[in-house]
Scaffold this active site. Structure first.
Site, PDB file in Angstrom:
ATOM      1  N   GLU A 140      26.575  40.405 -81.759  1.00  0.00           N
ATOM      2  CA  GLU A 140      27.327  39.163 -81.579  1.00  0.00           C
ATOM      3  C   GLU A 140      27.740  38.733 -82.975  1.00  0.00           C
ATOM      4  O   GLU A 140      27.016  38.032 -83.656  1.00  0.00           O
ATOM      5  CB  GLU A 140      26.457  38.109 -80.869  1.00  0.00           C
ATOM      6  CG  GLU A 140      27.272  36.942 -80.329  1.00  0.00           C
ATOM      7  CD  GLU A 140      27.546  35.903 -81.377  1.00  0.00           C
ATOM      8  OE1 GLU A 140      28.470  36.117 -82.205  1.00  0.00           O
ATOM      9  OE2 GLU A 140      26.854  34.874 -81.381  1.00  0.00           O
TER      10      GLU A 140
ATOM     11  N   HIS B 117      29.617  27.138 -78.328  1.00  0.00           N
ATOM     12  CA  HIS B 117      29.277  26.613 -79.659  1.00  0.00           C
ATOM     13  C   HIS B 117      30.369  26.955 -80.680  1.00  0.00           C
ATOM     14  O   HIS B 117      30.428  26.356 -81.750  1.00  0.00           O
ATOM     15  CB  HIS B 117      27.915  27.142 -80.125  1.00  0.00           C
ATOM     16  CG  HIS B 117      27.926  28.551 -80.625  1.00  0.00           C
ATOM     17  ND1 HIS B 117      27.940  29.646 -79.786  1.00  0.00           N
ATOM     18  CD2 HIS B 117      27.937  29.047 -81.884  1.00  0.00           C
ATOM     19  CE1 HIS B 117      27.954  30.755 -80.513  1.00  0.00           C
ATOM     20  NE2 HIS B 117      27.952  30.419 -81.777  1.00  0.00           N
TER      21      HIS B 117
ATOM     22  N   GLU C 170      33.198  34.144 -91.435  1.00  0.00           N
ATOM     23  CA  GLU C 170      31.890  34.719 -91.767  1.00  0.00           C
ATOM     24  C   GLU C 170      31.992  36.196 -92.137  1.00  0.00           C
ATOM     25  O   GLU C 170      31.123  36.725 -92.808  1.00  0.00           O
ATOM     26  CB  GLU C 170      30.850  34.545 -90.652  1.00  0.00           C
ATOM     27  CG  GLU C 170      30.533  33.091 -90.334  1.00  0.00           C
ATOM     28  CD  GLU C 170      29.443  32.954 -89.285  1.00  0.00           C
ATOM     29  OE1 GLU C 170      28.856  33.980 -88.877  1.00  0.00           O
ATOM     30  OE2 GLU C 170      29.164  31.813 -88.887  1.00  0.00           O
TER      31      GLU C 170
ATOM     32  N   ASP D 215      23.915  28.563 -75.522  1.00  0.00           N
ATOM     33  CA  ASP D 215      25.324  28.669 -75.170  1.00  0.00           C
ATOM     34  C   ASP D 215      25.419  29.576 -73.941  1.00  0.00           C
ATOM     35  O   ASP D 215      25.377  30.798 -74.037  1.00  0.00           O
ATOM     36  CB  ASP D 215      26.089  29.265 -76.355  1.00  0.00           C
ATOM     37  CG  ASP D 215      27.599  29.332 -76.120  1.00  0.00           C
ATOM     38  OD1 ASP D 215      28.009  29.401 -74.941  1.00  0.00           O
ATOM     39  OD2 ASP D 215      28.346  29.333 -77.109  1.00  0.00           O
TER      40      ASP D 215
END
Length: 368
Positions: A129, A306, A138, A37
């Protein structure tokens, strides 16, 4: 980038959590998707190497290091020591990569969840990240905040330092396709019920209602990943959440609430809403970045990420006109079944410029 465990309420089964979340990050194919990415990679690379003053001679913590790329860049930018924490066996690959780049004297890869490991010292920089779909899916940010509160020195900096969540009304043909898919699934079920009774003497119709609810959730209420084109936005995008990574708490992000307004910019079909995020590398008030860098996942003609955008489709769509005002109440909460997934309640009143009434929008969505 990688993974680092956290429990939303302190009672999450770590074995189940690993199976449902961490195992994905233990495979190189998944790391490769993120490493390819370019928008993501360029932003982090530029943020580190255009702000070496934050790294030179400093101690850095990489939360969820994955392949180890951020830890390696931190060392190359002059860090004295880098602790790279990774909850999965990807830590073994990260260790190999660090050694292959001759940085093993600076970068120490630690396998374990952020909440369980202990560091020998406080750190000056936390880099991670941590962003999921629509920023907070998440819930990895919880682990970053735990690391900040436990290990970051006073005056330390966060990479990234700030984040924002955006939403915009959109037009899209996906809604019609999903409705056709739903209708097809129900037609198939009807045929299945008739055939089962004819061939085997069992009436399955008692299960029609739960099957219908199951398919409705899957096809019509679950948000979609998409790479939207900018011209699919039919109103001015609006911010629904701003985050200062040095100050925010887990309670601040457990529920995301916003009451916002935006104006339709053209006559169009309102087919749903698109959501995306951006993050910024600004340093802190005490230690600002010399060169601020932005990573955005907004719709773009050429540069997709992404993460893409999350699309919340309406069934049926609404016809709107230029000048119509949309008043939106947005609520995103964590799923009670899995704290890493999200539920969205979206209510929208459409005030016609002409004064003609339009049915309001009241929808529940799932980010899974």
């Amino acid at each position: 980038m990688g993974s680092s465990a956290t429990a939303a309420n302190g009672v999450v089964d770590k074995g189940v959590d690993f199976a449902n979340y961490f195992c994905t990050y233990g495979f190189l194919y998944h790391q490769k998707e993120m490493l390819c990415d370019r928008v993501r990679m360029d932003a982090y690379y530029n943020a580190v190497f255009q702000n070496k003053h934050h790294f030179k001679g400093k101690v850095v913590l990489d939360v969820g290091t994955g392949s180890g790329i951020l830890a390696i860049w931190s060392a190359q930018a002059g860090a004295r020591k880098v602790y790279a924490v990774e909850a999965t066996k990807m830590s073994e690959h990260a260790r190999e990569l660090v050694k292959a780049n001759k940085l093993q004297d600076v970068v120490e890869v630690i396998e374990g969840s952020m909440e369980d490991i202990a560091l020998p010292e406080k750190v000056d920089v936390i880099i991670s990240e941590w962003m999921g779909y629509f920023l907070l899916r998440e819930s990895m940010f919880d682990s970053v905040l735990f690391a900040r509160d436990r290990w970051l020195n006073s005056g330390g900096v966060m990479y990234p330092s700030h984040a924002r969540m955006w939403i915009s009304p959109i037009r899209s043909g996906l809604g019609d396709q999903k409705m056709r898919d739903y209708d097809g699934a129900m037609e198939d079920w009807s045929g299945f019920v008739k055939e089962t009774e004819a061939c085997y003497g069992v009436d399955m119709s008692a299960l029609t209602k739960p099957f219908e609810e199951e398919q409705k959730k899957y096809y019509l209420q679950t948000s979609l990943w998409d790479n939207l084109h900018p011209n699919q936005s039919i109103a001015t995008p609006v911010i629904i959440k701003e985050i200062d990574c040095l100050k925010v708490t887990v309670d601040d992000i457990r529920d995301v609430r916003a009451s916002i307004s935006t104006s339709i910019t053209e006559d169009a079909r309102l087919c749903g809403f698109g959501g995306w995020f951006d993050v910024h590398f600004r340093g802190s008030d005490k230690s600002p970045a010399q060169n601020e860098v932005e990573l955005t996942t907004a719709p773009h003609e050429d540069l997709g990420t992404h993460w893409g955008q999350q699309v919340f489709l309406l069934h049926p769509h609404r016809n709107v006109q230029s000048g119509d005002e949309l008043n939106i109440n947005f609520l995103m909460t964590r799923s009670k079944v899995n704290h890493r997934l999200m539920e969205v309640n979206l209510n929208c009143e459409i005030n016609r410029a002409s004064g003609k009434p339009v049915p309001p929008v009241q929808k529940k969505f799932y980010i899974e």
